[in-house]
Design an enzyme around this catalytic site. Structure first.
Site, PDB file in Angstrom:
ATOM      1  N   ASP A  23       0.735   4.598  -6.374  1.00 31.11           N
ATOM      2  CA  ASP A  23       1.201   3.624  -5.385  1.00 31.11           C
ATOM      3  C   ASP A  23       2.704   3.488  -5.629  1.00 31.11           C
ATOM      4  O   ASP A  23       3.129   2.883  -6.611  1.00 31.11           O
ATOM      5  CB  ASP A  23       0.467   2.294  -5.603  1.00 31.11           C
ATOM      6  CG  ASP A  23       1.057   1.153  -4.775  1.00 31.11           C
ATOM      7  OD1 ASP A  23       1.912   1.415  -3.908  1.00 31.11           O
ATOM      8  OD2 ASP A  23       0.655  -0.006  -5.007  1.00 31.11           O
ATOM      9  N   LYS A  85      13.084   1.976  -1.267  1.00 27.64           N
ATOM     10  CA  LYS A  85      12.076   2.395  -0.284  1.00 27.64           C
ATOM     11  C   LYS A  85      12.355   1.776   1.088  1.00 27.64           C
ATOM     12  O   LYS A  85      11.991   2.335   2.116  1.00 27.64           O
ATOM     13  CB  LYS A  85      10.702   1.963  -0.813  1.00 27.64           C
ATOM     14  CG  LYS A  85       9.524   2.352   0.046  1.00 27.64           C
ATOM     15  CD  LYS A  85       8.226   2.004  -0.667  1.00 27.64           C
ATOM     16  CE  LYS A  85       7.036   2.031   0.256  1.00 27.64           C
ATOM     17  NZ  LYS A  85       5.803   1.592  -0.415  1.00 27.64           N
ATOM     18  N   GLU A 186      -1.566   2.934   2.563  1.00 27.17           N
ATOM     19  CA  GLU A 186      -1.908   1.929   1.552  1.00 27.17           C
ATOM     20  C   GLU A 186      -3.187   1.151   1.891  1.00 27.17           C
ATOM     21  O   GLU A 186      -4.067   1.010   1.035  1.00 27.17           O
ATOM     22  CB  GLU A 186      -0.725   0.976   1.342  1.00 27.17           C
ATOM     23  CG  GLU A 186       0.447   1.663   0.634  1.00 27.17           C
ATOM     24  CD  GLU A 186       1.766   0.915   0.767  1.00 27.17           C
ATOM     25  OE1 GLU A 186       1.781  -0.206   1.292  1.00 27.17           O
ATOM     26  OE2 GLU A 186       2.799   1.474   0.340  1.00 27.17           O
ATOM     27  N   ASP A 208      -2.057  -7.590   3.213  1.00 28.94           N
ATOM     28  CA  ASP A 208      -1.141  -7.089   2.179  1.00 28.94           C
ATOM     29  C   ASP A 208       0.208  -7.813   2.272  1.00 28.94           C
ATOM     30  O   ASP A 208       1.012  -7.549   3.164  1.00 28.94           O
ATOM     31  CB  ASP A 208      -0.956  -5.571   2.383  1.00 28.94           C
ATOM     32  CG  ASP A 208      -0.016  -4.954   1.355  1.00 28.94           C
ATOM     33  OD1 ASP A 208       0.635  -5.695   0.594  1.00 28.94           O
ATOM     34  OD2 ASP A 208       0.078  -3.714   1.326  1.00 28.94           O
TER      35      ASP A 208
END
Ligand code: AMP
Length: 551
Positions: A23, A85, A186, A208
């Site tokens: 991850d 990211k 994800e 999330d």
């Protein structure tokens, strides 16, 4: 009597190369692997199961990655790269990159072809290089733990990553010496972690909430088939917003106790934000948190004392509206579905910010049931990636064929081409199950035209300029003929990794365009070679300074 020939000794096949699940998060990263049917989240030398996705470039030339780099964040923020990211796939001049540049303390510069690059200590790094350093660290943690080489990985990405962000993630893996056997969404990974092997027949939501982003995904799990039904998100909503609210409260306290000019010393905000985040985390465990901290202010000869108590009630009063915003996004995801949030079988929590009790309480209110958090919300995505990795590591066993999960993801953004008026014509709409393909015939528009250029975009706007340009496909060397006589059929394909590829065929001659174009991560061969060269020296530096070192 013939002498019996000795039968060759049955040789056990060499062990299949292990496939780890990584991850690669915005704030933290995690690596896991399946061993004898059990998923293990792999700890580093100090027993830590999560690593900060941060890279610090020290003055003496060494590179530190992960938790050690996180410590440099407050000490040397200009030379410590974090949240990289967020930049991935955004052109330097895009609004998104501009917004990020204003927020982050390190230097971001314009590279070739509009790519954003990070400049630290006089050297420039492409974004996949930074991700590659983090991945290299995760790979190293796995190798130490397993005592063997790790060369293959499943890497997860947010469901809303477009093609170029996925391509860049894949490139980062390759730069870190990993064959990326699958790019996995994800939320799909989180669903696998909960549902795989349980023979579920259920609809699930994955909620999330991380440091800077929020995503909600609704999936249907039928046996080992996982089908994404709908997904929505906000790339600017997360724990950071909670920290900013508490920072404001703490700064007001500080101002009251020791008046000072904040504009003249912006570093105080950074320091106080760090305190705010720690208090927020403590409030996830305790009802009330009391803190006394010394703060250096220009107006006072000695550090002053900030003394403050925060309660969960105050946190709720300050932050409930931020959490409520997540449910507007959930409403959006459900608006495309024939059922309501309360009809789901389970809600699964992912991301560090779902540890906040207020978040759990409001999630329960919205979905009408307590959320599931039996797998650590920071680890659940890596666990799912490891399950997928194990399935892909034994591709020929019968057992595998029977148990392999079927992941039916959807494309996060519409794929289209630019028409003459600068309008984006959608070919594959958002939310189409992948893999998928679409064919479109392009014809020449003038006599003797020898070339056709097709611009490929991803995004939802009708105005081409507002979408992300994935690449340009030039069909050259066309037959000389009157306009409209040359017809080229172009096939656009999105594979299970969510990656786009394009093929072209002359309908008259049947000839496939020799240069069947693969939309690339936006870097030339030369640029990728340069990245490899630059990284190999840093990875050596990191091997010596960090990976061998300890906290
Ligand atoms: P992620 O992006 O999933 O790694 O989540 C990072 C976010 O989770 C950051 O905003 C952290 O402050 C937040 N976080 C981590 N642990 C906790 C906790 N115990 N309570 C509240 N927030 C947390």
């Amino acid at each position: 009597m013939s002498t019996p020939q000795s039968a060759p000794l049955a040789q056990s096949p060499p062990p299949a190369p292990v496939v780890v699940g990584i991850d690669l998060g915005t704030t933290n990263s995690c690596v896991a692997v399946m061993i004898n049917g059990q998923v293990v989240v792999i700890p580093d030398e100090a027993g830590r199961r999560l690593q900060a996705s941060a890279v610090a470039f020290l003055e003496d030339g060494t590179v530190v990655i992960g938790e050690e780099a996180k410590r440099e964040l407050t000490r040397d923020p200009r030379n410590t790269v974090f949240s990289a990211k967020r930049f991935l796939g955004w052109p330097y001049d895009s609004d998104e990159a501009k917004r990020l540049r204003a927020q982050l303390p390190y230097r971001v510069v314009r590279g070739e072809d509009q790519n954003a690059m990070i400049e630290v200590r006089g050297e420039r790094y492409a974004l996949p290089e930074i991700s590659a350093l983090v991945l290299h660290r995760m790979r190293d943690i796995a190798e130490r733990y397993l005592g063997r080489e790790v060369t293959r990985a499943v890497i997860t990405v947010p469901a809303n990553f477009n093609d170029s962000q996925r391509q860049m993630t894949k490139l980062a893996g390759e730069l870190a010496g990993l064959e990326v056997v699958r790019i996995l969404n994800e939320p799909t990974a989180a669903a696998l972690a909960y549902g795989y092997g349980k023979g579920l027949d259920a609809s699930l939501a994955i909620y999330d909430l991380g440091g800077g982003t929020f995503d909600v995904t609704v999936l249907r799990a039928s046996g080992n088939i996982f089908e994404v039904l709908s997904t929505s998100g906000d790339t600017y909503l997360g724990g950071d917003d909670l920290d900013n609210r508490l920072t404001r409260v703490l700064l007001l306290y500080l101002q009251k106790q020791h008046p000072f000019n904040l504009d003249a010393q912006p570093e105080v905000r950074g320091f106080v934000k760090h305190i705010a985040e720690n208090m927020k985390k403590a409030l996830s465990t305790y009802e009330r948190v009391q803190l006394t901290e010394r703060v250096k202010l220009a107006e006072y000869p000695e550090p002053v004392e900030l003394s403050v108590a925060l309660s969960r009630d105050l946190f709720r009063a300050q932050c409930a509206d931020i959490v409520e915003r997540t449910f507007k996004i959930c409403d959006e995801a459900f608006s495309r579905l024939p059922f309501a949030p309360r009809d789901l079988s389970d809600v699964i929590l992912v991301g560090g910010s779902t540890r906040v009790p207020l978040v759990r309480e409001l999630v329960e209110r919205y979905f009408g049931r307590p959320p599931r958090a039996d797998i650590d919300p920071d680890e659940v995505v890596a666990v799912g990636a490891a399950i997928q990795g194990a399935m892909l590591s034994a591709p020929f066993s019968v057992e595998h064929t029977l148990s392999s999960p079927l992941l039916l993801d959807v494309t996060p953004a519409s794929l289209g081409v630019v028409t003459i008026q600068g309008i984006c014509e959608v070919l594959i709409p958002k939310n189409t199950p992948v893999p998928c393909e679409c064919r479109k015939v392009f014809a020449t528009t003038s006599d003797q035209q020898r070339e056709v250029t097709i611009q490929v975009l991803q995004g939802e706007s009708r105005a081409a300029a507002e979408n992300v340009k994935l690449g340009e496909l030039t069909l050259a060397g066309l037959r000389a003929a009157p306009r409209g006589a040359v017809q080229i059929e172009v096939t656009f394909e999105i594979d299970t990794d969510g990656l786009v590829s394009i093929r072209a065929r002359d309908l008259h001659t049947g000839v496939e365009q020799a240069s069947s174009v693969k939309v690339s991560a936006g870097y030339s061969e030369r640029e990728v070679r340069a990245m490899r060269g630059q990284l190999s020296s840093h990875v050596r530096a990191a091997d010596v300074s960090v990976v061998g070192g300890d906290a």
